[in-house]
Motif scaffolding. Structure first.
Motif, PDB file in Angstrom:
ATOM      1  N   ILE A 106       3.512  -3.643  -3.642  1.00 12.02           N
ATOM      2  CA  ILE A 106       2.521  -2.562  -3.706  1.00 12.02           C
ATOM      3  C   ILE A 106       1.403  -2.807  -2.698  1.00 12.02           C
ATOM      4  O   ILE A 106       0.978  -1.900  -1.971  1.00 12.02           O
ATOM      5  CB  ILE A 106       1.958  -2.443  -5.136  1.00 12.02           C
ATOM      6  N   ALA A 107       0.930  -4.070  -2.633  1.00  9.77           N
ATOM      7  CA  ALA A 107      -0.131  -4.404  -1.677  1.00  9.77           C
ATOM      8  C   ALA A 107       0.349  -4.228  -0.242  1.00  9.77           C
ATOM      9  O   ALA A 107      -0.385  -3.721   0.618  1.00  9.77           O
ATOM     10  CB  ALA A 107      -0.601  -5.837  -1.907  1.00  9.77           C
ATOM     11  N   GLN A 108       1.597  -4.628   0.025  1.00 11.72           N
ATOM     12  CA  GLN A 108       2.150  -4.477   1.367  1.00 11.72           C
ATOM     13  C   GLN A 108       2.275  -3.012   1.755  1.00 11.72           C
ATOM     14  O   GLN A 108       1.983  -2.619   2.883  1.00 11.72           O
ATOM     15  CB  GLN A 108       3.514  -5.163   1.436  1.00 11.72           C
ATOM     16  N   ARG A 109       2.705  -2.176   0.798  1.00 13.86           N
ATOM     17  CA  ARG A 109       2.830  -0.748   1.077  1.00 13.86           C
ATOM     18  C   ARG A 109       1.472  -0.135   1.399  1.00 13.86           C
ATOM     19  O   ARG A 109       1.340   0.636   2.358  1.00 13.86           O
ATOM     20  CB  ARG A 109       3.463  -0.043  -0.113  1.00 13.86           C
ATOM     21  N   GLN A 110       0.459  -0.483   0.624  1.00 13.37           N
ATOM     22  CA  GLN A 110      -0.878   0.066   0.875  1.00 13.37           C
ATOM     23  C   GLN A 110      -1.396  -0.383   2.236  1.00 13.37           C
ATOM     24  O   GLN A 110      -1.990   0.396   2.978  1.00 13.37           O
ATOM     25  CB  GLN A 110      -1.831  -0.371  -0.238  1.00 13.37           C
ATOM     26  N   ASP A 111      -1.177  -1.683   2.554  1.00 14.14           N
ATOM     27  CA  ASP A 111      -1.638  -2.198   3.840  1.00 14.14           C
ATOM     28  C   ASP A 111      -0.902  -1.519   4.988  1.00 14.14           C
ATOM     29  O   ASP A 111      -1.500  -1.169   6.011  1.00 14.14           O
ATOM     30  CB  ASP A 111      -1.423  -3.712   3.880  1.00 14.14           C
ATOM     31  N   THR A 112       0.407  -1.316   4.826  1.00 12.96           N
ATOM     32  CA  THR A 112       1.200  -0.664   5.871  1.00 12.96           C
ATOM     33  C   THR A 112       0.748   0.775   6.093  1.00 12.96           C
ATOM     34  O   THR A 112       0.603   1.227   7.237  1.00 12.96           O
ATOM     35  CB  THR A 112       2.688  -0.691   5.484  1.00 12.96           C
ATOM     36  N   GLU A 113       0.501   1.493   5.010  1.00 13.11           N
ATOM     37  CA  GLU A 113       0.057   2.879   5.130  1.00 13.11           C
ATOM     38  C   GLU A 113      -1.295   2.971   5.826  1.00 13.11           C
ATOM     39  O   GLU A 113      -1.523   3.843   6.666  1.00 13.11           O
ATOM     40  CB  GLU A 113      -0.011   3.525   3.749  1.00 13.11           C
ATOM     41  N   GLN A 114      -2.206   2.046   5.476  1.00  9.82           N
ATOM     42  CA  GLN A 114      -3.533   2.057   6.089  1.00  9.82           C
ATOM     43  C   GLN A 114      -3.450   1.780   7.590  1.00  9.82           C
ATOM     44  O   GLN A 114      -4.099   2.446   8.404  1.00  9.82           O
ATOM     45  CB  GLN A 114      -4.421   1.006   5.406  1.00  9.82           C
ATOM     46  N   LYS A 115      -2.629   0.767   7.950  1.00 10.34           N
ATOM     47  CA  LYS A 115      -2.490   0.437   9.368  1.00 10.34           C
ATOM     48  C   LYS A 115      -1.812   1.573  10.122  1.00 10.34           C
ATOM     49  O   LYS A 115      -2.155   1.850  11.273  1.00 10.34           O
ATOM     50  CB  LYS A 115      -1.688  -0.852   9.521  1.00 10.34           C
ATOM     51  N   LEU A 116      -0.840   2.212   9.472  1.00  9.87           N
ATOM     52  CA  LEU A 116      -0.158   3.324  10.121  1.00  9.87           C
ATOM     53  C   LEU A 116      -1.119   4.473  10.404  1.00  9.87           C
ATOM     54  O   LEU A 116      -1.145   5.028  11.509  1.00  9.87           O
ATOM     55  CB  LEU A 116       0.996   3.795   9.239  1.00  9.87           C
TER      56      LEU A 116
END
Length: 670
Positions: free
Chosen positions: A293-303
Motif C-alpha cells: 500500500i505504501a509503495q503504491r501511494q509513493d508510486t502514484e505520487q511520483k508519477l
C-alpha cells in the motif's frame, strides 16, 4: 512502452493535414495511422492508441457519442490525449462547438492553425510522454492487483478469516471464513454482541483486557479463547488485530485476522509449532500488505509529480523558443535604431528603456530554459572555491549591511564540470532568496566542501561530490512549501517581487549538470540550500586572452543568411548590412543550397537551427558536402538537438545584439 507497439491515430479527411501531421510525427519516430471516419476512429481506440490528432471542423456537427462512450469508459489509469487542430480563434474560450468537443473528448489540447512544426512536435511529444506514464501506471496497477490476489490466496490457504471493528459504533465487519470460526453460516452476518456472547465465560475478561490494551496503548491485539457454537460444541479461536488511527491520531478501528485453532489445542505437541507458523505468516502478510500500500501511494505520487514537471518542461521549452525568436526581432531592430538616434536624447532614452525590457525578457527565457533543462551550457572544469571567493564582494553588496555573511571555503577542492556563469547566477539567486527571508537582518553562511562515497539525493549515484551550500537564519519554510519550492512560478513573495523561477532554474541547472539541489528548512529557524555537483577528472586548460584587435572584422564579407522567420531575417539582414557586409538571404534549407551552388563567393553562412523540412544541422551537413571549407554559424533561441546532430559548429544564442554578431563573425573569419 516502445513506440512500435503504439500508434498515433489521425483523422483529417480534408486537405493535406493528415499527410503533413503523419510526416512530422514520422520525423520524431512516432508511428501513425490515418482513419477514414469517426466510426473507424472509435473502433481503433484502445490501449495501443498513443494519442489522437483530429481536425475540429469534422467534429462540429458529427455524432461524438461512440467516441465519448469510449472516453468515459476508460480504465481509471487511462486518459487518452486528443490533439484538436482548430482554425485561429476557434478555441473553446470563444467557440461553443469547441467547448462541446472538449467536453466529449476529455483530455484535449487545442492547437490553432497555422502552427509551427516545432509547436506541433512539442504538443505531440507531451501527449506521447503523458500516454507512456499512463501505461506505466497501468502496469503498476496490474502488479498490485496480482499481489492482492496472491495475498487473498494465501489467506485462504492458511484458513484465515479477516475482520474489522469500528471503535465509534462497535460495528463488526467480517469475512465468511471468520464467521465460520464462530459456527455461523458464511452468508449470515455476525454482530459484535453475538461474538462477545459466544466467548466462553471464563475467557471473556482476558479477551476484554487485551482489547482495552490495544485501544489504550496502541498494542497489537492478540487473543486466544474458547468459543461456544450455537450447537453448544466447544472450539478454540485465535484472533489478531492492529490499531488504525485517523488523521488526527485518534484510534479509529481495529483490523485483523482470525483462525480456528481447535485442532491445534487438542494436539498440544503440534500446538506450539502451528502457533509459531501462524504468527509468522500473519505478521509477514500484514507487513507485506502495508508495504505494498505504501509503495503504491509513493508510486502514484511520483508519477503525478513527474507528469506535471514533464508537461511544464515541454511547455516552457516551446514557449522560450518562440519568445526568443520574437525578442530577436525586437532587440535587433532596437539596436539598429539606437545607432541612428544618437543625436536625439529623448528618443535614445526611449530606445534604451525598450532595450532594457527586451533584455529582461531574454533573461526570463533563460530561466525557463534552465527549468526545462534545455539551455545551452558551456561547461569546463571549475574550482568552486575560487568561483565563490571571486563573488564575495558582489554578494556582500547584494544583501546589504544588515546581514552578516560568513564563508567557509575548503582548500584544494577537486574540480567540477560546470558552466561558471550559470553557477554564479544560481549562487546569487540563493543569496538573494536568503536576504529576502531575513528582512530584519540575520546571519548568512556560505560554504564549499567536498565529500566522497555519498548519495546526495535520490536518483544520484554513489560517488564524490562538491557541495555549495547557503544557510540563512530567516523565516524558513514549512514542509509543504519546501516540497513545492522548485515548482516553476511558485513563490512565497508578494506580487511583483519575484517570478517563482529562481529555485526551479537552479534545480533544472543542477539536473542538467548531473547533480542535485536539496532544501532543508524549519519554519522560523531558517533554510539550508545545497547544490551538489559531481567531481570531474578533467583538468583545467589555460586559455590565452585574445587580442581585441584580432576580433575586428577583416573587411566586408559576403554572408548567406538562412532563416524561415521573416521578421528575424529582416532584422538580421539590416544588422549585417549596417556592418558593411553583403548579404544573400534564404528562407529555407533548399533555397540556401541553391544559392551555394550558384554563388561561388560566399565567406560565411549563418543559419537558424529550427526550420521546417531541413533544420540547421542538416543544412550544414549538405552545405559542407558542396563546399567543405565554408564557415558556418548556427543561430538559435532553443534547439532540443537530437542524437547525431552535434557537428562542432559555433553557435550564437538568440536573441543577440549587433555587437555580439559582429564579434562572432570576426572570430570565425579571423
Amino acid at each position: 512502452m516502445p513506440d512500435r507497439d503504439s500508434v498515433a491515430l489521425i483523422y483529417a479527411p480534408n486537405g493535406r493535414d493528415s499527410v503533413v501531421a503523419a510526416s512530422i510525427l514520422q520525423e520524431r519516430g512516432i508511428s501513425s495511422q490515418p482513419v477514414a471516419s469517426l466510426e473507424a476512429l472509435a473502433e481503433c481506440l484502445g490501449e495501443n492508441a498513443l494519442f489522437v490528432v483530429v481536425v475540429e471542423e469534422v467534429l462540429r456537427s458529427s455524432n461524438l457519442g461512440p467516441i465519448n462512450a469510449w472516453v468515459t469508459s476508460q480504465p481509471s489509469w487511462s486518459d487518452l490525449p486528443f490533439i484538436v487542430l482548430t482554425h485561429k480563434g476557434a478555441g473553446p474560450e470563444r467557440n461553443p462547438a469547441a467547448a462541446r468537443v472538449a467536453q466529449a473528448l476529455g483530455n484535449v489540447s487545442f492547437l490553432e492553425r497555422p502552427f509551427h512544426p516545432t509547436t506541433f512536435v512539442s504538443v505531440a511529444e507531451s501527449a506521447r510522454k503523458n500516454r507512456r506514464r499512463q501505461l506505466e501506471a497501468r502496469n503498476r496497477i496490474v502488479e498490485l492487483r496480482e499481489s492482492e490476489l496472491n495475498l487473498k490466496t494465501a489467506l485462504l490457504a492458511g484458513h484465515l478469516g479477516t475482520w474489522s471493528l469500528d471503535l465509534s459504533s462497535w460495528e463488526l465487519g467480517s469475512s465468511p471464513e471468520f464467521r465460520q470460526i464462530f459456527g455461523r453460516c458464511a452468508d449470515k452476518e455476525l454482530t459484535y454482541d453475538e461474538l462477545t456472547a459466544s466467548v466462553h465465560p471464563d475467557d471473556r475478561q482476558g479477551r476484554e483486557d487485551g482489547l482495552r490494551r490495544s485501544v489504550d496503548a496502541g498494542e497489537d491485539y492478540v487473543s486466544e479463547y474458547r468459543v461456544i457454537w450455537p450447537d453448544q460444541s466447544l472450539h478454540w479461536a485465535e484472533v489478531r488485530g492492529r490499531l488504525v488511527h485517523d488523521q488526527r491520531g485518534k484510534p479509529q478501528r481495529l483490523i485483523g485476522v482470525g483462525s480456528d485453532i481447535t485442532s491445534r489445542k487438542h494436539a498440544e505437541a503440534a500446538l506450539r509449532s502451528m502457533n509459531e507458523t501462524l504468527e509468522r505468516r500473519v505478521e509477514e502478510r500484514t507487513e507485506a500488505l502495508k508495504a505494498e500500500i505504501a509503495q503504491r501511494q509513493d508510486t502514484e505520487q511520483k508519477l503525478l509529480q513527474s507528469q506535471k514537471l514533464e508537461a511544464i518542461g515541454q511547455l516552457t521549452g516551446g514557449v522560450a523558443h518562440d519568445f526568443n525568436n520574437l525578442l530577436m526581432a525586437v532587440l535587433g531592430n532596437l539596436d539598429l535604431a539606437r545607432k541612428h538616434a544618437a543625436d536625439d536624447p529623448r528618443l535614445t532614452r526611449l530606445i534604451d528603456g525598450a532595450l532594457q525590457g527586451a533584455r529582461r525578457g531574454a533573461s526570463l527565457t533563460q530561466r525557463l530554459l534552465a527549468f526545462a533543462r534545455r539551455q545551452d551550457l558551456e561547461v569546463e572544469p571549475t574550482d568552486l572555491s575560487e568561483l565563490v571567493a571571486n563573488m564575495q564582494e558582489l554578494l556582500a553588496r547584494s544583501v546589504g549591511s544588515s546581514i552578516q555573511i560568513t564563508t567557509a571555503i575548503a582548500g584544494g577542492l577537486p574540480l567540477v564540470l560546470v558552466d561558471g556563469n550559470q553557477v554564479e547566477l544560481a549562487l546569487l539567486n540563493l543569496v538573494v532568496n536568503a536576504r529576502d527571508a531575513m528582512p530584519e537582518g540575520g546571519q548568512l553562511s556560505i560554504s564549499v566542501r567536498a565529500e566522497e562515497g555519498v548519495v546526495p539525493s535520490e536518483g544520484l549515484p554513489l560517488g564524490a561530490y562538491v557541495c555549495l551550500s547557503v544557510r540563512d537564519t530567516g523565516s524558513g519554510m514549512d514542509e509543504e512549501t519546501v516540497r513545492r519550492a522548485v515548482d516553476p512560478f511558485f513563490s512565497t513573495k508578494e506580487l511583483g517581487k519575484g517570478t517563482g523561477l529562481g529555485l526551479s532554474m537552479i534545480h533544472g541547472l543542477a539536473v542538467q549538470l548531473n547533480g542535485a539541489l536539496t532544501l532543508t528548512s524549519t519554519l522560523g529557524e531558517g533554510t539550508l540550500a545545497e547544490l551538489w555537483l559531481p567531481v570531474t577528472t578533467e583538468v583545467r586548460h589555460q586559455v590565452s586572452m585574445p587580442d581585441p584587435l584580432d576580433e575586428l572584422p577583416r573587411g566586408p564579407a559576403i554572408i548567406l543568411l538562412v532563416d524561415d522567420d521573416a521578421l528575424i531575417a529582416m532584422s538580421s539582414v539590416d544588422m549585417l548590412e549596417d556592418l558593411g557586409h553583403r548579404v544573400l538571404e534564404a528562407n529555407s534549407g533548399q533555397q540556401a543550397l541553391d544559392i551555394i551552388k550558384n554563388e561561388p563567393a560566399i565567406d560565411l553562412m549563418i543559419t537558424d537551427f529550427s526550420m521546417p523540412g531541413m533544420n540547421g544541422a542538416q543544412l550544414a551537413k549538405a552545405a559542407r558536402e558542396l563546399r567543405p571549407a565554408l564557415p558556418i554559424l548556427v543561430a538559435t533561441g532553443y534547439a532540443d538537438l537530437p542524437a547525431g546532430t552535434e557537428m562542432g559548429l559555433p553557435r550564437l544564442g538568440k536573441p543577440y545584439t549587433q555587437e555580439q554578431l559582429e564579434r562572432e563573425i570576426a572570430r570565425i573569419l579571423s
